[in-house]
Design a protein around this motif. Structure first.
Motif, short mmCIF file in Angstrom:
data_model
loop_
_atom_site.label_atom_id
_atom_site.label_comp_id
_atom_site.label_asym_id
_atom_site.label_seq_id
_atom_site.Cartn_x
_atom_site.Cartn_y
_atom_site.Cartn_z
N UNK A 1 10.82 -49.93 -98.13
CA UNK A 1 11.07 -49.34 -96.82
C UNK A 1 12.42 -49.76 -96.25
N UNK A 2 13.06 -48.85 -95.53
CA UNK A 2 14.33 -49.13 -94.82
C UNK A 2 15.41 -49.65 -95.77
N UNK A 3 15.63 -48.95 -96.86
CA UNK A 3 16.62 -49.40 -97.84
C UNK A 3 18.04 -49.29 -97.31
N UNK A 4 18.23 -48.48 -96.26
CA UNK A 4 19.58 -48.32 -95.68
C UNK A 4 19.93 -49.46 -94.73
N UNK A 5 18.97 -50.34 -94.43
CA UNK A 5 19.23 -51.40 -93.45
C UNK A 5 19.41 -52.77 -94.09
N UNK A 6 19.66 -52.77 -95.40
CA UNK A 6 19.98 -54.03 -96.07
C UNK A 6 21.39 -54.47 -95.71
N UNK A 7 21.59 -55.77 -95.76
CA UNK A 7 22.91 -56.32 -95.45
C UNK A 7 23.34 -57.20 -96.62
N UNK A 8 24.47 -57.85 -96.50
CA UNK A 8 24.87 -58.83 -97.51
C UNK A 8 25.74 -59.89 -96.87
N UNK A 9 25.75 -61.07 -97.48
CA UNK A 9 26.59 -62.17 -96.99
C UNK A 9 26.99 -63.04 -98.18
#
Length: 773
Positions: free
Chosen positions: A420-428
């Motif tokens: 779910x919500x694969x477009x709301x992943x982030x990265x750091x």
């Protein structure tokens, strides 16, 4: 060698050999052998004993019997109850078969006698002493021959007889014994025997070493067993039941029964062996125990059987969701192909659409339709790669990633897995989880997915992955390439009405404890709520408003004011307050310098009013309304185009030197950006500069180039739905988007007029009206 020939019955021996001076019991059962014995008992009791070359031959021929044997005297003969005859024989003299004389009733042979020399030569005496020394050492090591036997042998003075007696006490193969028997020279016989004794001593020495080693090993094993039994007894007394030993045994049984792949099973048993040896108090003990638990709890072969009945699947999908024809069709296609091939890899679908259109609930329906387990993980806000691939076991508190956790929860190797919500992943700095998902969602490599914690390869190829997103713009391109995108645009007013009647109202009525006879809401009331109290692509806010109506109705019923609540469109304002939205936002009259654009947002489609104001100044272009870079560039492009075509558009060429131009998009607090506002800004600019009004019923979408060409855009369906909601009747759109008209629902298409254009001149022709004011 004696030249004298002697005719004598032959008794072939199996697995035995008799030397001269040797006394031995024999069991005789073969018919010819029995008749030979009966013959010698009548005559002089002498018989020729020779050994068969192969033990298994029942009826030996001349070639099967050794030529050299021993003439023996039959001392006793006794018939046994089982039909065999037991005889006691004593060897007398070596002899060699010259020919067979009779072969009918029994074997009879002519043999040549071999004489033995009794006196010993000096060299033979030395050899006899060496043989006796070696034989004595052999007796000490082997312990198969008694000391009394050695004493008897030691008194023998004849070299040949000594060799025969010593050879008869050795554990030799028949071939070796026969070799000694057919060595007629006493000296040569002693030399062979000495070699054999020395060789036997070496072999016995090695046997003794191996025996001691085995004994030590057995003693160690017995000691460990004894200590374990003691430990068990102590643990039992302490109330620890069977302790770690019982636990290890149980885990081993579970590993054997788990149907793991062979390489995983070997890894699990290796870790179990380590676990058994490490003290329970050690910190590593719990780490290994958790790892073994994970290996056991993951499904390795358990698989649910797909329900491939297309009619059944279609019925369930239609029960749970109204509309969404493309997605339903895709699922049914998958089932149809599965029926034909039985081996299709799980598809990876990406459902893209605004909030509230039913993406997540649709995934649940798909799992119910195909009869698979359903597992969901939310990727919103995930910014650590280890969330997908897990932590290495060297870290404290390490765990597998979300994928492996989901598989454990599913319990089968072929669930429907919702990301779910694969477009709301982030990265750091901890890595990019979207890059880790590439391995999960690539059908070519997810059959060997590797989790950092599990370490062993895991097969995800049978999983049906479904991902959801509100927009594709924030999904990385490589990840998007691995998925099959299905757009869910949003619902028309008619679809929302059907969804409310079939799903939302019954569900909220049940959740609020209302009976059908107590609470009813008319169709026109639902339409009123849709038009004036919600503005969305999905139905989430609509459900909230219906829930509010149910709560208020429950209060009325409980207070006793009414026994039944029936809501009409007139009663909605009483329950929900003043309308929150104005239905049909189209301008009430034609306006100069104002054009209505159509926008595509994460919440679906929306209308966008663009205003242009011109006032005396020095030629500045002012842009307000929190516009993004793309919209600013669209405004610059539109402005440049109008300057280059000032004469054709009947605009004062010197307008820039005398005036400032202000372009504003209302709702300045809301960020706005996108590549489809070019023709709207250009139309509003031309309207403001020429004084011609823009038609109030026209909405438009399309990008513009410096030469006035209109470029295609995305999201035409969503934009058309928003135009329909706002009361617009004419849509100006790029000609290249004509192919997208088929996606627009018929109920919307019949109320709208679509005007395909390829140049700004066509846009102005359809959008502007009236004379210069």
């Amino acid at each position: 060698m004696n030249n004298e020939l002697k005719t004598i019955p032959l008794l072939p021996l199996r697995g035995l050999l008799v030397y001269p001076s040797m006394v031995l019991h024999l069991d005789v059962g073969r018919e010819k052998s029995v008749q030979a014995l009966e013959k010698v008992m009548v005559d002089d009791h002498q018989i020729f004993l020779s050994t068969q070359k192969e033990v298994g031959i029942e009826e030996p021929t001349e070639e099967d019997i050794y030529e050299v044997g021993t003439i023996a005297t039959v001392k006793q003969m006794l018939k046994l109850p089982n039909g065999t005859i037991r005889v006691l024989v004593e060897g007398l003299q070596r002899a060699k078969i010259e020919r067979y004389t009779d072969k009918e009733e029994y074997y009879e042979v002519d043999v040549q006698l071999v004489d033995e020399r009794e006196e010993a030569m000096a060299e033979e005496i030395a050899l006899m002493r060496a043989v006796l020394d070696a034989f004595e050492q052999y007796i000490k090591i082997s312990k198969k021959v008694t000391a009394e036997t050695f004493a008897t042998v030691a008194d023998i003075e004849e070299p040949g007889r000594l060799a025969d007696i010593v050879a008869s006490h050795l554990s030799l193969k028949i071939r070796q014994k026969q070799e000694i028997l057919q060595t007629f020279d006493a000296k040569e016989r002693l030399e062979k025997l000495l070699d054999i004794l020395n060789n036997e001593k070496e072999v016995l020495g090695l046997e003794k070493k191996i025996g001691q080693r085995v004994k030590r090993s057995m003693e160690k094993t017995q000691k460990e067993y004894y200590l374990r039994e003691q430990m068990k007894a102590i643990q039992k007394e302490l109330g620890e039941k069977e302790g770690k030993t019982e636990e290890v045994s149980t885990l081993k049984d579970q590993i054997d029964e788990s149907n793991m792949p062979e390489n995983v099973r070997e890894a699990a048993l290796k870790e179990l062996d380590r676990y058994e040896k490490i003290p329970q108090t050690s910190a590593e003990s719990s780490v290994i125990r958790n790892y073994i638990d994970w290996l056991l709890q993951l499904p390795w072969s358990k698989e649910t059987e797909d329900n491939l009945d297309i009619d059944h699947a279609e019925k369930i999908l239609n029960e749970d969701h109204y509309g969404l024809e493309k997605v339903k069709e895709r699922v049914l296609e998958y089932l149809a192909v599965q029926q034909l091939t039985k081996s299709l890899k799980g598809p990876i679908l990406c459902l893209v659409g605004p909030p509230g259109v039913g993406k997540t609930s649709l995934a649940k329906s798909i799992s119910r339709a195909v009869g698979r387990e359903f597992v969901r993980i939310s990727l919103g806000g995930v910014r650590d790669e280890a969330e997908i691939r897990g932590h290495r076991r060297t870290y404290v508190g390490a765990m597998p990633g979300r994928i492996m956790q989901g598989m454990k929860k599913a319990g089968t190797i072929n669930p429907v897995f919702l990301l779910d919500e694969i477009d709301k992943m982030s990265n750091d700095f901890r890595g990019d989880p979207s890059a880790a998902l590439l391995e999960v969602l690539d059908p070519q490599q997810n059959n060997t997915f590797s989790d950092h914690y599990i370490e062993e390869q895991y097969d995800l190829s049978k999983v049906m992955f479904i991902t959801t997103a509100n927009t594709m713009t924030t999904i990385p391109e490589p990840l998007l390439d691995r998925m099959e995108v299905i757009r869910i645009a949003g619902y028309t007013e008619i679809e929302k009405l059907h969804i409310a009647k079939q799903y939302l109202v019954p569900r909220q009525r049940e959740d609020h404890g209302l009976q059908k006879g107590q609470f009813q809401i008319r169709d026109e009331a639902i339409v009123e709520v849709i038009r004036h109290y919600t503005r969305e692509a999905g139905v989430r806010n609509l459900e909230r408003q219906i829930a509010t109506l149910c709560r208020k109705a429950a209060k009325v019923l409980v207070s006793g004011e009414k026994k039944k609540v029936v809501l009409t469109d007139k009663a909605i304002e009483e329950y929900l307050g003043k309308p929150k939205f104005k239905y049909g936002e189209a301008e009430t009259e034609d306006q100069v310098g104002t054009a209505t654009g159509l926008a595509y947002t994460t919440a679906g489609g929306d209308t966008l009013s663009i205003e242009v104001s011109i006032y005396p100044g020095k030629g500045k272009l002012i842009l307000t309304g929190k516009l993004g870079d793309v919209m600013k560039e669209s405004a610059q492009a539109a402005f440049s185009y109008i300057r280059s075509r000032a004469n054709e558009l009947k605009v004062d060429p010197e307008f820039l030197e005398k005036n400032d131009i202000h372009i504003h998009v209302p709702e300045g607090a809301t960020p706005k950006d996108g590549p489809s506002a070019g023709i709207t800004i250009a139309t509003a600019l031309v309207s403001a500069l020429t004084g011609k009004a823009v038609r109030k019923e026209v909405g438009m979408t399309g990008e513009i180039t410096l030469r006035g060409r209109v470029l295609p855009i995305g999201g035409l369906k969503e934009k058309s739905l928003s135009a329909h909601r706002s009361g617009l009747t004419k849509i100006i759109m790029p000609k290249d988007n004509e192919k997208d008209l088929d996606d627009i629902p018929e109920s919307v298409r019949k109320d709208l007029t679509f005007v395909p254009v390829s140049h700004l001149d066509e846009v102005l022709k359809h959008a502007l009206v009236g004379e210069k004011k």
